[in-house]
Design an enzyme around this catalytic site. Sequence first.
Site, short mmCIF file in Angstrom:
data_model
loop_
_atom_site.label_atom_id
_atom_site.label_comp_id
_atom_site.label_asym_id
_atom_site.label_seq_id
_atom_site.Cartn_x
_atom_site.Cartn_y
_atom_site.Cartn_z
N HIS A 146 44.99 37.07 42.53
CA HIS A 146 44.98 37.68 40.96
C HIS A 146 43.96 36.78 40.24
O HIS A 146 44.16 36.33 39.14
CB HIS A 146 46.34 37.22 40.42
CG HIS A 146 47.39 38.33 40.67
ND1 HIS A 146 47.27 39.69 40.11
CD2 HIS A 146 48.62 38.01 41.46
CE1 HIS A 146 48.26 40.34 40.56
NE2 HIS A 146 49.12 39.66 41.44
N HIS A 168 51.22 44.33 51.72
CA HIS A 168 51.33 43.70 50.41
C HIS A 168 52.78 43.57 50.02
O HIS A 168 53.38 42.83 49.52
CB HIS A 168 50.35 44.57 49.29
CG HIS A 168 50.59 43.52 48.07
ND1 HIS A 168 50.09 42.46 48.06
CD2 HIS A 168 51.19 44.11 47.02
CE1 HIS A 168 50.31 41.98 46.41
NE2 HIS A 168 51.15 43.12 45.89
N ASP A 172 43.40 41.51 38.61
CA ASP A 172 44.38 41.54 37.50
C ASP A 172 44.94 40.15 37.13
O ASP A 172 45.07 39.04 37.90
CB ASP A 172 45.51 42.51 37.60
CG ASP A 172 45.19 44.06 37.55
OD1 ASP A 172 44.17 44.39 36.61
OD2 ASP A 172 45.87 44.86 37.89
N ARG A 173 45.69 40.05 35.96
CA ARG A 173 46.08 38.77 35.45
C ARG A 173 45.13 37.55 34.98
O ARG A 173 45.09 37.28 33.90
CB ARG A 173 47.25 38.33 36.66
CG ARG A 173 48.30 39.20 36.70
CD ARG A 173 49.43 39.47 35.63
NE ARG A 173 50.78 39.67 35.92
CZ ARG A 173 51.64 39.72 35.16
NH1 ARG A 173 51.51 39.72 33.79
NH2 ARG A 173 52.87 40.53 35.58
N ASN A 201 49.43 46.62 45.09
CA ASN A 201 49.68 47.40 44.13
C ASN A 201 48.86 47.35 42.76
O ASN A 201 48.91 48.41 41.91
CB ASN A 201 51.08 47.49 43.73
CG ASN A 201 51.51 45.89 43.03
OD1 ASN A 201 51.24 44.89 43.52
ND2 ASN A 201 52.18 45.84 41.86
N HIS A 202 48.09 46.10 42.81
CA HIS A 202 47.30 45.85 41.43
C HIS A 202 45.97 46.40 41.84
O HIS A 202 44.96 46.29 40.83
CB HIS A 202 47.30 44.55 41.23
CG HIS A 202 48.28 44.13 40.23
ND1 HIS A 202 48.33 44.10 38.93
CD2 HIS A 202 49.78 43.72 40.45
CE1 HIS A 202 49.36 43.86 38.56
NE2 HIS A 202 50.32 43.49 39.51
N ASP A 213 46.39 42.55 45.76
CA ASP A 213 46.35 41.67 44.30
C ASP A 213 45.48 40.91 44.32
O ASP A 213 45.68 39.61 43.77
CB ASP A 213 47.81 41.20 44.02
CG ASP A 213 48.67 42.63 43.66
OD1 ASP A 213 48.27 43.90 44.25
OD2 ASP A 213 49.65 42.31 43.33
N ARG A 216 61.81 46.28 40.29
CA ARG A 216 60.58 46.84 39.48
C ARG A 216 60.66 48.21 38.74
O ARG A 216 59.84 48.28 38.11
CB ARG A 216 59.42 46.47 40.52
CG ARG A 216 59.40 45.09 41.12
CD ARG A 216 58.07 45.33 42.04
NE ARG A 216 58.09 44.09 43.00
CZ ARG A 216 57.26 43.03 42.51
NH1 ARG A 216 56.58 42.97 41.49
NH2 ARG A 216 56.93 41.98 43.32
N HIS A 245 53.26 39.91 47.20
CA HIS A 245 53.55 40.85 46.14
C HIS A 245 54.71 39.86 45.07
O HIS A 245 54.98 40.24 44.23
CB HIS A 245 54.42 41.93 46.59
CG HIS A 245 54.73 43.04 45.98
ND1 HIS A 245 53.81 43.41 44.63
CD2 HIS A 245 55.87 43.89 45.76
CE1 HIS A 245 54.59 44.33 44.04
NE2 HIS A 245 55.67 44.68 44.93
N ASP A 256 48.62 37.12 47.34
CA ASP A 256 47.92 37.37 45.97
C ASP A 256 46.85 36.19 45.57
O ASP A 256 47.44 35.14 45.56
CB ASP A 256 48.97 37.81 44.98
CG ASP A 256 50.15 38.73 45.22
OD1 ASP A 256 50.46 38.71 46.36
OD2 ASP A 256 50.49 39.46 44.35
#
Length: 513
Positions: free
Chosen positions: A251, A359, A281-282, A310-311, A278, A407, A434, A249
Site C-alpha cells: 500500500h 490476494h 493506494d493509501r 482489489n486496489h 495492493d 466489505r 487483503h 499488501d
Amino acid sequence: MTTISAENASKALEFKNQGNAFIKEKDYTNAVECYTKAIELDDSQSIFFSNRAFSHLKLDNFQSSLHDCDSAIRLDSGNIKAYHRRGLAYIGLLEFVKARKDLRVVLRSKPNEPTATRALEVCEKFIREEKFRKAISGSDNEVKVNLCATVQLSSFDGNADITKYEGPKLSLEQLIDEKSSPAGAKITNMSQEFVSSLVNDIFLKGKNLPKKYVAAIISHAERLFRQEPTVVELDNTSETDFKISVCGDTHGQFYDVLNIFKRFGKVNSKHTYLFNGDFVDRGSWSCEVAILFYCLKILFPNRIFLNRGNHETNNMNKIYGFEDECKYKYSARIFEMFSQSFESLPLATVINNKYLVMHGGLSSDPNVDLNDFKKIDRFSQPPRDGPFMELLWSDPQVANGLGPSQRGLGFAFGPDITASFLSKNKLSKIFRSHEVRMGGVEFEHNKKLVTVFSAPNYCDAQGNLGGIIHVVPGMGIVNQNGNDDEDLIVDTFESVSHPDIKPMAYSNGGLGF
C-alpha cells in the site's frame, strides 16, 4: 419496543464510552467489539449504531457500516452522522448515486461540511464519467486501445522534465508493428545500478523520473505481465539455496518496502519475490513502489512477480489516492497507462504445486477449481461477482460455509471450503492477504490458510507488524510465528521511519475512510 433496564442501559453506556476511547486510539477492531456489547444490552440508541458504523468504515467493512447506519436512521431520522457515514459506505461499495442522495441530506443540514462536500464531488465525478462512457461506447463492445502497447515515446520529448533531467539514464527503444505504427517501448539497459540510483538519488530525495522514462517502464513491464498466465507457477523444490518470498499488501509504504529488501535480501538470481496485490493506494509513495517493482520486473523478469489485488483497479485508485498521486507527480496519461498495466497482472500463483497464493479468497461456487482460475480472462476491470472478483475481494471466516462479506463485495468462506478446495486440487495451503493482521502473519482455518500482510503500522495508525513468508523446501522453521510447515520460514518486522507525509497526502477525495 423492548424495555431496557436501568442496569443494562448503564452498562451499555460504559461499553459505548470504552468504544469511544478505542476510536481515539485508532483501535477500531476493539471499538467495534465495545459498541456491539453496548447494542446487545441496549439496542434503542441510534448513536451506538452510528458509532459502530464509523469503526466499520475505518476497517473497510462497508456493508456492515451500511447496515449499522440503516439501524441508526430508523431509530433517529435526524442522526446526520449516520447519513454521512452511510454515504461514505455507499462510496466504498461503489454505489455513487445512493451515496450522493445521503450526502445531499448531510449538506442540507450542514452546508459546506468539508468531508461531505469532497465526497459529493467524488460521487458527481464518478456519475459523470459513467454517463460519458456509456454515451461514447454505444454498446458493450467498445474497443479499448492499449496505451502501454501503443505508446509513442517521442510524444514526451517536449516535456521540460526530460530536457532538464540529470539523473541515471535509460536507453529506450521505440517498438513498431508491421505497419510502422508505435507498438510500445523497450528498455535496453535496465541494471542494478540504475535501480539503486533510482532509489537513492531520485526517490529518497523526493524527486520524480521524467514522464518519458515512466511511460517506457510501464510499457515494458506491462508486456512482461501480459505474457504471463493468469495463474503463474513457481518452483524451487530442486534448489536448496533458492528462496521464494511472499509479501502481502504494501500500500504505497515505500520506506517499508525498502526495509523488506534490506532485511530479507534483494531480488536476485537466487531470491524470488512475489508481492500479493495492493501495492498502491493509501500510502503516499504508491508511484515509487509501483515504479520500483516494474523496474525490478524488467531487470529480473523471472525473479519478481506481482499478483493483482482489489486496489489494482480503477474505482479503488480513484477513491484511495493512487490516481490523484499519479496525476500530481506525473500526469493523467501516466495513470491511464498504470491502470491498463494492472489489467495485465496475474490473479494468482501456485508455488511448488503446494501453495496457492491470491490476494483475497476462494470462489463461492463449490464447483470452481484451480483450472477454472487459470481460464479467467483477466484483461479488464473485475466484474462485481464471480471467481475473478472473489479472488481479489473475499475473506475467510471462522464458521463453516459461506457468509456475507462485511466489505460488501465477495463472500466470507469457512474452513470447510478451504479444506475442500485444497483436497480437490491436491494443494497444501492457501496464502492470501487483503486484511490487516496485527502480528503480520496469521495461520487460520486449521492452519490450511495463511494471511500475510506486509504494510507495518498500516496507514501510520494501526500499530501492526508486517509479515513475510519464505518458501524454503526442507529448511523451514516449525513453530515460528505459528508455522507448522517444514518448508516455510515466517518472519515479521516493524515499520521504519519516513518523511512526515500523511497517507493519501495527494488525494483530492479526502473521504476519511
